[in-house]
Structure formats: C-alpha cells, structure tokens
Design an enzyme around this catalytic site. Sequence first.
Site, PDB file in Angstrom:
ATOM      1  N   SER A   1     -10.360 -12.671 -31.440  1.00  0.00           N
ATOM      2  CA  SER A   1      -9.999 -14.057 -31.152  1.00  0.00           C
ATOM      3  C   SER A   1      -8.928 -14.088 -30.079  1.00  0.00           C
ATOM      4  O   SER A   1      -8.237 -13.095 -29.835  1.00  0.00           O
ATOM      5  CB  SER A   1      -9.477 -14.751 -32.415  1.00  0.00           C
ATOM      6  OG  SER A   1      -8.129 -14.373 -32.672  1.00  0.00           O
ATOM      7  N   ASP A   2      -8.771 -15.226 -29.428  1.00  0.00           N
ATOM      8  CA  ASP A   2      -7.604 -15.389 -28.583  1.00  0.00           C
ATOM      9  C   ASP A   2      -6.419 -15.715 -29.496  1.00  0.00           C
ATOM     10  O   ASP A   2      -6.576 -15.990 -30.689  1.00  0.00           O
ATOM     11  CB  ASP A   2      -7.827 -16.479 -27.539  1.00  0.00           C
ATOM     12  CG  ASP A   2      -7.007 -16.246 -26.273  1.00  0.00           C
ATOM     13  OD1 ASP A   2      -5.973 -15.549 -26.364  1.00  0.00           O
ATOM     14  OD2 ASP A   2      -7.383 -16.756 -25.209  1.00  0.00           O
ATOM     15  N   TRP A   3      -5.235 -15.698 -28.927  1.00  0.00           N
ATOM     16  CA  TRP A   3      -3.990 -15.823 -29.704  1.00  0.00           C
ATOM     17  C   TRP A   3      -3.998 -17.099 -30.570  1.00  0.00           C
ATOM     18  O   TRP A   3      -3.979 -18.203 -30.050  1.00  0.00           O
ATOM     19  CB  TRP A   3      -2.805 -15.859 -28.752  1.00  0.00           C
ATOM     20  CG  TRP A   3      -1.464 -15.908 -29.410  1.00  0.00           C
ATOM     21  CD1 TRP A   3      -0.924 -16.948 -30.109  1.00  0.00           C
ATOM     22  CD2 TRP A   3      -0.475 -14.876 -29.419  1.00  0.00           C
ATOM     23  NE1 TRP A   3       0.335 -16.646 -30.556  1.00  0.00           N
ATOM     24  CE2 TRP A   3       0.648 -15.373 -30.144  1.00  0.00           C
ATOM     25  CE3 TRP A   3      -0.412 -13.591 -28.888  1.00  0.00           C
ATOM     26  CZ2 TRP A   3       1.793 -14.605 -30.346  1.00  0.00           C
ATOM     27  CZ3 TRP A   3       0.738 -12.841 -29.090  1.00  0.00           C
ATOM     28  CH2 TRP A   3       1.827 -13.346 -29.810  1.00  0.00           C
ATOM     29  N   GLY A   4      -4.094 -16.908 -31.869  1.00  0.00           N
ATOM     30  CA  GLY A   4      -4.019 -18.030 -32.795  1.00  0.00           C
ATOM     31  C   GLY A   4      -5.231 -18.927 -32.819  1.00  0.00           C
ATOM     32  O   GLY A   4      -5.198 -19.989 -33.472  1.00  0.00           O
TER      33      GLY A   4
END
Length: 737
Positions: free
Chosen positions: A277-280
Amino acid sequence: MLAGLLLLGAGTVHASEPATVAQRVDRLLRQMTLEEKVGQLNQLSGKEFTGPANDKAVNMEREIRSGRVGSMLNIKGAADTRRLQAMALQSRLKIPLLFGLDVIHGYQTVFPVPLGEASSWDLEAMEESARIAAREAAASGIHWTFAPMVDIGRDPRWGRVMEGAGEDTYLGSRIAAARVRGFQGARLGGLESVMATAKHFAAYGAAIAGRDYNAVDMSEQLLHETYLPPFKAAVDAGAATFMNAFNTLNGIPATGHSGLQRDILKGAWGFQGIVVSDWGSVREMVVHGHAQDLPDAAAKAIVAGSDMDMESNAYASSLAKLVRDGKVPVKLVDDAVRRVLVKKFELGLFDDPYRFSDPARERAAMSDPRHRQAARATAAKSIVLLKNDQGVLPLKRGLGAIAVIGPLADARRDLEGGWIVKSDAATMASLVDAVREQAGPATRVSYAAGCDVACRDTGGFAAALEAAAGADAVVLAVGESWDMSGEAKSRADIRLPGRQGELFEALRAIGKTPVVVVMAGRPLIFENIAEQANSILYAWFPGSEGGRAIADLLFGAANPSAKLPMTFPRNMGQLPISYQQYETGRPVRDDKNIVYKSAYIDSPNTPRYAFGHGLSYTSFAYRDLRVSSAGMGPDGKLTLSFTLANTGPVAGAEVVQLYVRDPVASIVRPMKELKGFQRIHLAPGQQQAVSFTIDRDSLAFFDRKLQWAVEPGRFELMVGSASDDIRLRQAIEVTAR
C-alpha cells in the site's frame, strides 16, 4: 552459526536434496503462527529510531524482536540497518527485515528529477542513473526502492509529474522498463541492486484538477489504453513490487480495488511480486467512505490484493482476528506472506541478513567519482533548449563581463529537487559557480539575486539591474524552489512564482535581453519570457551536477539534445493538455476562423511548446522516406526508413520520433500517437540511414470490448523532430486478418 540458524528457521533439507525457494518458503510458512504471518505484512517507518530515545521506538523494537514487523522504511545506512536487522534476528523464526526507502532520482549522487531525465529520451542513461542509485543504496543496507513512478501525467498542476516520465504512454512504458532494469540489475540478490516498485497502481496521474490525492474518474478504454501500459511494461521488465495508489478510481479506492490488483495485475498479467500500500492508504479507505472502520479497511485491502500494509497498522491490529472470525480466508494471508518471503529468499537475506549492510562497500560507493560524472552527463542530456533566436547560444568565450541574475542563480539545494536522501550542498556548484569555472579568469562574472524565489517585492531589482548594466551577456535564472514540486505540492497557478517575470521585463527595459534558464519540477507558464526572450534553457531540477551541466550548455561544451516529455501550455485555461488531441466535428483549421469551432475565443488551442520539442546548436535534415511495402497483410510487418543528416556546424544528437494515426476507426483515435523514437548522434556533415519496424501492434488499440485489435484501413505514418514538427509522411493500407 548464524547462517545455520537461519537455514533451520527456513526449514531443513537433506544435503542431497537442495531446496528451491518455493520449498523453503512452504516449509517456513508451515512453522509460522497466524500472528507471525501477519507480521510479515506489516511495514513501519523507522524514523523514531533516528532521534532521541522515545516510547514509540521502544514499542516498535519490541514488535520487531517478536517477529511482528516484516519491513521497515526510512532506515538507511549500513550501521542502522545492521542494528535493526539484529533485532529481527532475535525473533522465534529469525526472519530478516526488508528495508525500503524512497530512492527516486539518486541516493547520494542526485540525478535530474525523473521528469527531467525523461527529457533526455536516452534509455541507457536512465537505466545507468537507476543503477548508480541502486549501487549506493544497496551498499547502505537498502533492499527496496519505491520507484519508479510510472503514472502518466497530463496536468502540470499535479506536483508529482516531477516523479514521472510525462504524458505519453509509449515513452513512459519504455522508461518504466529501463528504470526497473537499472534498479534491479541482472537479478535480485545482486549486491548492487535493489527491488524496484512500479507506482502508483493505478491512474493516480489523472487526479481531478491536478490536485494530489484527489479522485480519478475515467472510462475503462482510457484506463487500459493510456494509464495501464507503463505498469504492464514494468511487469514485463521484472519489477519485484507494485505500490497501489491513494486515489479512488471510478469510486473505488485503488488500495481496495480487486479489479486492478486481483483481476488485472495478479490475474491477467500474472504478477508474482509484492503489492504494498502507499503510506496509510489502507486506513484512508475509512476516510474515503469505502470502509466502515480500520478492521473493515484491512479486510477490503487484503481481499482486493494488497499484500503489505505501509504505516496504517490495519493488518497488525485486525487481520488475525478477521481470519479467526472467518471474515478473511487464511489462504489470502498465506499468498501475501509467500510473496514477501520469496523476495527475502531471492535477495539472499536468509543466508546472510547483513549482506547489504557493508560499511566498506558503502564508503566505496559514496566516493566513486564516476557517479558524479554520470550525473553531469545525464543532466546535460536532460536540459531542453526551448528557444534560440539569432543564435545567441552558445555564449562566446572571452567575454569581458557576464552577469548571472535571478533567485536561482546561486541555488544549490534547489538544483536537486524533491525526494532527496542525502543532500550535500557543500560539494555542489551553483550556476554562478559553474559560469565562473567555464568563463575563465579573463571574464568578470557578477551576481545579484534580484529577489528570492517567492519574489514578492522588487526591492532587490536595482542591484540586479546594476550588475547587468555593464555586462556583455546576462543569464537570468528563474523558476520554482525545490519544495514547490513533488508530493502534496499541487499548484493552482503554475506561472512563474511572484514577480519573477517582472525581473525579466526590468532587464529588457535597460536594453538587456537575458539568456533565461528555468528550473522547475513541472512545466511552467512564462508567456512574457517565451515571447520576448531570445534563448531559453529549461533545466528542470538538474541534480548534484546541474549547475555545471547548465554551464556546459551555455558555453557550448555540450550541445542540447533534450526533448519535452510533457506539453507546455500557454495559460491555465488549457489544462489538462496533451499532444494526443482528438479531432472534433468542428475542428480549428486556422486561428482566424474559430466561429462555432472547438476553440477558445481568448487563446490559441496550440501549446506554447509541444510534446517532443527541443532545439540544438546544429540542424538536422530528414530525407528520402521509404517503406518496404505500401500495405501490411494479416501477419505482416513493414519497415519505414529515411536518411537523417547533420546539416549544421557542430556534432549533435537528434531524437527522431515516429507517430501514427488511424484516421477512421470504431473508436476515434488521437491525431498522433508516438510509436517509436531513436536518439542518433551525428558529426557535422554526417548522415545515417534510420529505420523503424512497424507491426500490427504498432497500429492496434483497445476496442469497445477492451480487445487489443487492429482495424483494417488506411494509416498515416509520420516522422519528425517533435509532435508539431513532422518532416516526413507516408500512408499505408492494412488488410484484415
């Protein structure tokens, strides 16, 4: 002893039966508890370990020692990565950590920002810059870079166009493959390579209004034809990992989009690597309104095909319970864990978890002079000569006085652009420094900023005008600061910041028309300069050796050869803009006849500078177009060839570009589509035969059923120096299968 323990943790085999990676992974999976499996899907930032002792670092260390963390990001350097790896090896199964980092356009040696590098159209140079970045990063304990970004970007308001290859699918696909090859080398596990990440999957570059993290809404046909091919090229090049995107795509967050991740990426394309995933972004599905809470977001993400959770703590806090409650099948967790473990084995981490954290190799990589030499050469190839009326450039050597003016004339940090791992301005030459180096001791070089980059007032203009007044040549350096482009740096107005344009006008008013150097991470709008300047170099953010590379071009030590990978608009109202325009039922044939046409009443439709545009200090002639056949049969190919000649006074490189058009189709096609290019260097007076092979794939498109097909009929082949500078044309006929 350590290697033996690790092999035991991976499952022992008889000496006569060497284990394959798949066997070792299967045996290790059978030993893992559910919590340990979930831990491998948990990626955390290690920034807390870089400062003073704190409670969060203590808690994170406890999680690492218990095997509840599979990967760390933002930890760098041989010493720190060894320290954290030692913590992971205290866990029950001694599974090593993966260390990831945003190594976007260099680790210590900073190359031009990716959009700038794309202007070189030099695939070998881009592959080499990624290889150097990998060499430096790998010696510092890094296993994994979150690059390349392969999003197609057609709206320069979006700050992240800086990280990509521009607006064109074909060019972007070729560059995506080159950068993956550069980062990963011949194989994963090489000590000078890192895992590449194709990001952001998918269509992030089409964010509405060019606003970062915004929604994306597009047809399936546009998605498959324009935005997905660079990702497919990355898969074909062997990209080890993918990162999903922050945006929603037609209402579904990419992180929870099974159509993208399960059906296309892991299904149709057969991708076997890790999807992170991308950050958060797992957590953000709650904010999007797609998930009810964090456990719901975790369930949706893993079911959709997101293998590793970066910084959401969604998998770590929820996934084991979701499996035990029967809401998530354990086979999905096992598949995701298997993908992570495979990469750890392929990197050789189970046999030697410290093999990438080598202080001696780190010192050698950081001091290799070839890296800076490559950065300078690549920067020179990436700087675009937009305009050179009256042959003002190159500057003559031996001038009595040169004034270097402007807010970026003495910049160092701004030369590097965003996403820098290690910045060392003390080792860099600013543009003023580099001009002094090349002008020689007989030339007096003066400097005045005029204003800072924001340029809110004209208080410093007087000093700049005084410096310019007695100069034989004036160089004006304007543009963005390094932190005006990049992630979360969308701009509603992409004109030159503040009153920079007025500084140009003030110089003109005293009879000095400067050579203009523009530095930026995106195409900017600067109409007064575009109209009135004689010479303009677009330098982007050119990297560690950018100042010297600009001076190389100013004085003719290098000949400009770069071509624009993005269209430059005349004004904000044209955005988004691309050379791939479609014919309308009421096209504009000339600017004088726009009544009831598809036109603006206050601006031409045409861009300021078109995709593929870029000038040279020499000239090139295109002659004698030939095709091997006037038609193409069901399984045929044909060759288009012509002669390219350097008709000017100096050696130079020309990027020849092949475009095609399908004038009549079941789905209206763009008026031009790039389908080939070659970068060719010729001495003065030299000529060379150039050829392109055109097959049915070159002429195909996704039809209404999303089938890749060629429709029979007439096609136009075009060869030129830019999308708006076509030199040769040829029609061919394509028959049905």
